[in-house]
Design an enzyme around this catalytic site. Structure first.
Site, mmCIF file in Angstrom:
data_model
loop_
_atom_site.group_PDB
_atom_site.id
_atom_site.type_symbol
_atom_site.label_atom_id
_atom_site.label_comp_id
_atom_site.label_asym_id
_atom_site.label_seq_id
_atom_site.Cartn_x
_atom_site.Cartn_y
_atom_site.Cartn_z
ATOM 1 N N GLY A 279 0.581 -1.703 0.423
ATOM 2 C CA GLY A 279 0.026 -0.598 0.077
ATOM 3 C C GLY A 279 0.940 1.387 -0.185
ATOM 4 N N ASN B 249 1.653 2.621 -2.743
ATOM 5 C CA ASN B 249 0.864 3.867 -3.625
ATOM 6 C C ASN B 249 -0.241 4.140 -2.940
ATOM 7 O OD1 ASN B 249 2.090 4.092 -5.941
ATOM 8 N ND2 ASN B 249 2.511 1.769 -5.699
ATOM 9 N N MET C 15 -4.137 -7.203 -6.916
ATOM 10 C CA MET C 15 -3.692 -8.252 -7.942
ATOM 11 C C MET C 15 -4.884 -9.088 -9.047
ATOM 12 S SD MET C 15 -2.810 -11.103 -4.803
ATOM 13 C CE MET C 15 -3.160 -12.385 -6.010
ATOM 14 N N ILE D 290 -6.382 -9.423 -12.069
ATOM 15 C CA ILE D 290 -7.621 -8.921 -13.563
ATOM 16 C C ILE D 290 -9.132 -8.591 -13.377
ATOM 17 C CG2 ILE D 290 -7.888 -9.592 -15.698
ATOM 18 C CD1 ILE D 290 -5.200 -11.334 -15.795
ATOM 19 N N LEU D 291 -9.663 -7.310 -13.572
ATOM 20 C CA LEU D 291 -10.505 -6.754 -13.590
ATOM 21 C C LEU D 291 -11.339 -7.675 -14.708
ATOM 22 C CD1 LEU D 291 -10.823 -3.518 -12.367
ATOM 23 C CD2 LEU D 291 -10.806 -5.598 -10.948
ATOM 24 N N ASN E 4 -6.399 2.472 -13.522
ATOM 25 C CA ASN E 4 -4.548 1.823 -13.133
ATOM 26 C C ASN E 4 -3.277 2.057 -13.127
ATOM 27 O OD1 ASN E 4 -3.908 -1.384 -11.150
ATOM 28 N ND2 ASN E 4 -3.648 -1.440 -14.433
ATOM 29 N N HIS F 220 0.158 1.064 -13.378
ATOM 30 C CA HIS F 220 1.496 -0.257 -13.498
ATOM 31 C C HIS F 220 1.935 0.181 -14.345
ATOM 32 C CE1 HIS F 220 1.650 -4.073 -15.776
ATOM 33 N NE2 HIS F 220 2.336 -3.188 -16.562
ATOM 34 N N ASP G 50 -4.032 -4.236 -18.600
ATOM 35 C CA ASP G 50 -3.255 -3.046 -18.525
ATOM 36 C C ASP G 50 -3.369 -2.458 -20.092
ATOM 37 O OD1 ASP G 50 -0.955 -4.345 -16.983
ATOM 38 O OD2 ASP G 50 -2.307 -3.031 -15.840
ATOM 39 N N GLU H 167 6.409 6.066 -9.058
ATOM 40 C CA GLU H 167 4.851 5.752 -8.733
ATOM 41 C C GLU H 167 4.075 6.786 -7.370
ATOM 42 O OE1 GLU H 167 4.902 1.047 -8.064
ATOM 43 O OE2 GLU H 167 3.985 0.927 -10.045
HETATM 44 C C1 GRF Z 1 3.065 -1.036 -7.938
HETATM 45 O O1 GRF Z 1 4.225 -1.463 -7.978
HETATM 46 C C2 GRF Z 1 1.745 -1.118 -8.785
HETATM 47 O O2 GRF Z 1 2.482 -0.775 -9.995
HETATM 48 C C3 GRF Z 1 1.917 -2.850 -8.438
HETATM 49 O O3 GRF Z 1 1.867 -3.129 -7.535
HETATM 50 C C4 GRF Z 1 2.779 -2.449 -6.806
HETATM 51 C C5 GRF Z 1 1.818 -1.711 -6.024
HETATM 52 O O4 GRF Z 1 2.513 -1.395 -4.501
HETATM 53 N N1 GRF Z 1 0.634 -3.060 -9.391
HETATM 54 P P1 GRF Z 1 2.072 -1.637 -3.091
HETATM 55 O O5 GRF Z 1 1.303 -2.432 -2.860
HETATM 56 O O6 GRF Z 1 1.391 0.320 -3.954
HETATM 57 O O7 GRF Z 1 3.203 -0.068 -2.029
#
Ligand code: GRF
Length: 212
Positions: free
Chosen positions: A11, A13, A101, A103-104, A119, A121, A161, A190
């Site tokens: 988490g 992000n 994790m 796919i939708l 999303n 990516h 994606d 990110e």
């Molecule tokens: C990120 O690299 C995102 O792009 C990928 O999974 C990772 C998630 O990281 N889909 P976090 O859980 O937000 O630290």
């Protein structure tokens, strides 16, 4: 405007989004996000992102595909449960997948006719769609087929994606890089693009741009 964030892991992000909603000082380098995160949904009970949400006072839910399967339910039942939770309990302006994790499926996306799902990516459009994108970019760099990689936030469609790109950002790969130094550089990038992308998409969804 309101946001629901879907996570599966640490988490970091999500944390960037939380910090940005609390970032009032405009002159700070990090971008701010004029929105409220009203819910965080994880498919894993142990996702550290759930703790981050709880620390920020954001309601959290866990919906586990494994538990659905153990109860003899299907992937479709799981998709419907997650989508219905979002659309009935929260009705957010924007849904952000931050390391979700799964796919939708078209069935999941059918619950979002306003196409308000974004999303993140860790690759450039069409480069390394799907899982383990950073590993695959690093391998391609070592084989000399790419000289840099990148990240993007895009609108989610059923094709993994492949939705319309909202923002993308190149990320250099250095000869001295290891997978983990590249991962660190990508995650740093990110944390910026997910905030700027969420703000840009919200402005589009709430018609802000037309008013300017
Ligand atoms: C990120 O690299 C995102 O792009 C990928 O999974 C990772 C998630 O990281 N889909 P976090 O859980 O937000 O630290």
């Amino acid at each position: 405007p309101t946001i629901v964030v879907l996570i599966s892991g640490s988490g970091s992000n999500l944390q960037a989004l939380i910090d940005a909603t609390q970032n009032t000082n405009q002159d700070s380098g990090s971008p701010s996000l004029k929105a409220n995160i009203i819910g965080v949904i994880s498919n894993r009970q142990k996702a550290y992102g759930l703790e981050r949400a709880q620390k920020a006072g954001i309601p959290t839910e866990t919906v586990s595909l494994k538990r659905f399967k153990d109860q003899g339910k299907s992937r479709e039942d799981f998709d419907d449960a997650v989508a219905t939770l979002i659309t009935t309990k929260y009705q957010p302006d924007l849904v952000v997948l931050a390391g979700w994790m799964h796919i939708l499926s078209p069935r999941f996306l059918a619950h979002f006719p306003r196409d308000n799902v974004m999303n993140l990516h860790p690759a450039l459009p069409g480069q390394f769609d799907g899982a383990h994108a950073i590993d695959r970019a690093f391998e391609a760099f070592q084989q000399g087929t790419i000289s840099e990689t990148g990240i993007m936030v895009h609108k989610v469609i059923a094709d993994v994606d492949r939705g319309q790109v909202i923002l993308q950002q190149p990320v250099p790969i250095l000869p001295s890089d290891t997978l983990s130094t590249l991962e660190d550089r990508i995650h740093l990038a990110e944390h910026d693009i997910i905030v700027r992308g969420a703000q840009a998409f919200l402005d589009e969804l709430t018609g802000k741009q037309q008013q300017q």
